[in-house]
Design an enzyme around this catalytic site. Structure first.
Site, PDB file in Angstrom:
ATOM      1  N   LYS A  92       0.836  -1.203   0.000  1.00 38.74           N
ATOM      2  CA  LYS A  92       0.000   0.000   0.000  1.00 38.74           C
ATOM      3  C   LYS A  92       0.875   1.259   0.000  1.00 38.74           C
ATOM      4  O   LYS A  92       2.099   1.173   0.209  1.00 38.74           O
ATOM      5  CB  LYS A  92      -0.911  -0.050   1.231  1.00 38.74           C
ATOM      6  CG  LYS A  92      -1.931  -1.209   1.190  1.00 38.74           C
ATOM      7  CD  LYS A  92      -2.785  -1.262   2.453  1.00 38.74           C
ATOM      8  CE  LYS A  92      -3.867  -2.334   2.367  1.00 38.74           C
ATOM      9  NZ  LYS A  92      -4.720  -2.380   3.595  1.00 38.74           N
ATOM     10  N   ASN A 123      -1.779  -0.156   7.342  1.00 38.35           N
ATOM     11  CA  ASN A 123      -1.225  -1.468   7.687  1.00 38.35           C
ATOM     12  C   ASN A 123      -0.331  -2.054   6.598  1.00 38.35           C
ATOM     13  O   ASN A 123      -0.146  -3.264   6.525  1.00 38.35           O
ATOM     14  CB  ASN A 123      -2.341  -2.423   8.121  1.00 38.35           C
ATOM     15  CG  ASN A 123      -3.396  -2.629   7.040  1.00 38.35           C
ATOM     16  OD1 ASN A 123      -3.196  -2.222   5.898  1.00 38.35           O
ATOM     17  ND2 ASN A 123      -4.496  -3.273   7.392  1.00 38.35           N
ATOM     18  N   TYR A 173     -12.299  -4.113  -3.232  1.00 31.83           N
ATOM     19  CA  TYR A 173     -12.789  -4.486  -1.908  1.00 31.83           C
ATOM     20  C   TYR A 173     -14.179  -5.108  -1.942  1.00 31.83           C
ATOM     21  O   TYR A 173     -14.565  -5.796  -1.003  1.00 31.83           O
ATOM     22  CB  TYR A 173     -12.745  -3.284  -0.954  1.00 31.83           C
ATOM     23  CG  TYR A 173     -11.341  -3.061  -0.421  1.00 31.83           C
ATOM     24  CD1 TYR A 173     -10.766  -3.968   0.476  1.00 31.83           C
ATOM     25  CD2 TYR A 173     -10.565  -1.993  -0.845  1.00 31.83           C
ATOM     26  CE1 TYR A 173      -9.469  -3.799   0.949  1.00 31.83           C
ATOM     27  CE2 TYR A 173      -9.259  -1.811  -0.379  1.00 31.83           C
ATOM     28  CZ  TYR A 173      -8.722  -2.714   0.521  1.00 31.83           C
ATOM     29  OH  TYR A 173      -7.440  -2.546   0.980  1.00 31.83           O
TER      30      TYR A 173
END
Ligand code: GDP
Ligand code: MG
Length: 202
Positions: A15, A157, A55
């Site tokens: 990410k 994260n 997603y």
């Protein structure tokens, strides 16, 4: 013929925070040294639409993620921001779209025995505050839902990794064309998978 287990594939995304924190090498090293094989990789700047589709490839994701979030608030004795799972997920998704399109990301396919589970194990649990020590999220991040929700942003994260073989197949189709994925052999596969090890001793 059934596909051999060593052909299992999983999708990993580094990410934007992984790139900004110069952890690309560190992250890839941890997956590579298991014996898994990198069969596709590209750097992209994604669109919000592409992230939303990513997603929501699993039609249950909105409900499940909302329910999970409500449960995690209740476990801590806190009142969730809403009783409606879909309302909660709508906010998470908006934050994820901003986060995931904020800069370049690296999208990869890794292949090998138990690729999905091995990669999840090395990646660690979703919330860095509780990810195990020794996992990537546990070792390199100090973020939590408490801080990210309070600041109205996605939890940082570092990585996305497919949660199941079915999810991996959908995500691979979503991010890659067939001709971007390379079928090849690593020389080390002999010692990892081959039944017959004749030829090592001279
Ligand atoms: P992953 O597979 O470990 O990345 O986790 P999920 O697929 O369950 O969730 C995808 C993303 O949604 C995570 O990386 C988080 O950014 C976000 N997310 C998931 N669960 C929660 C939650 O309980 N609270 C908040 N604030 N965000 C969440
Ligand atoms: Mg997931």
């Amino acid at each position: 013929m059934e596909t051999h287990l060593k052909k299992e594939r999983t999708l990993i995304i580094i990410k934007p925070d992984g790139i900004q924190r110069t952890l690309i090498g560190e992250i890839i090293k941890r997956y590579e040294r298991t014996g898994l094989k990198l069969v596709a990789v590209k750097t992209v700047v994604s669109s919000e639409d592409h992230i939303e589709k990513h997603y929501t490839l699993d039609p249950n994701w909105r409900r499940v993620t909302g329910e999970k979030t409500i449960a995690s608030y209740e476990k801590k004795g806190l009142k969730p921001p809403s009783e409606d799972p879909l309302e909660i997920t709508a906010v998470i998704l908006e934050n994820l779209k901003k986060y995931m399109t904020s800069g370049p990301i690296i999208v990869m396919i890794w292949e090998g025995a138990h690729a999905v589970k091995i990669v999840r194990k090395i990646t660690g649990g979703t919330e860095p505050l509780t990810s195990d020590v020794g996992t990537i999220r546990g070792d390199f991040v100090l973020d939590s839902y408490q801080i990210s929700d309070n600041d109205k942003r996605a939890v940082r994260n570092l990585i996305h990794a497919s949660g199941s073989v079915e999810e991996a197949e959908m995500e691979i189709n979503h991010w890659f064309k067939k001709d971007e994925i390379i079928d090849y052999r690593l020389v080390q596969e002999q010692i990892i998978y081959d039944v017959n090890l004749d030829g090592i001793l001279e």
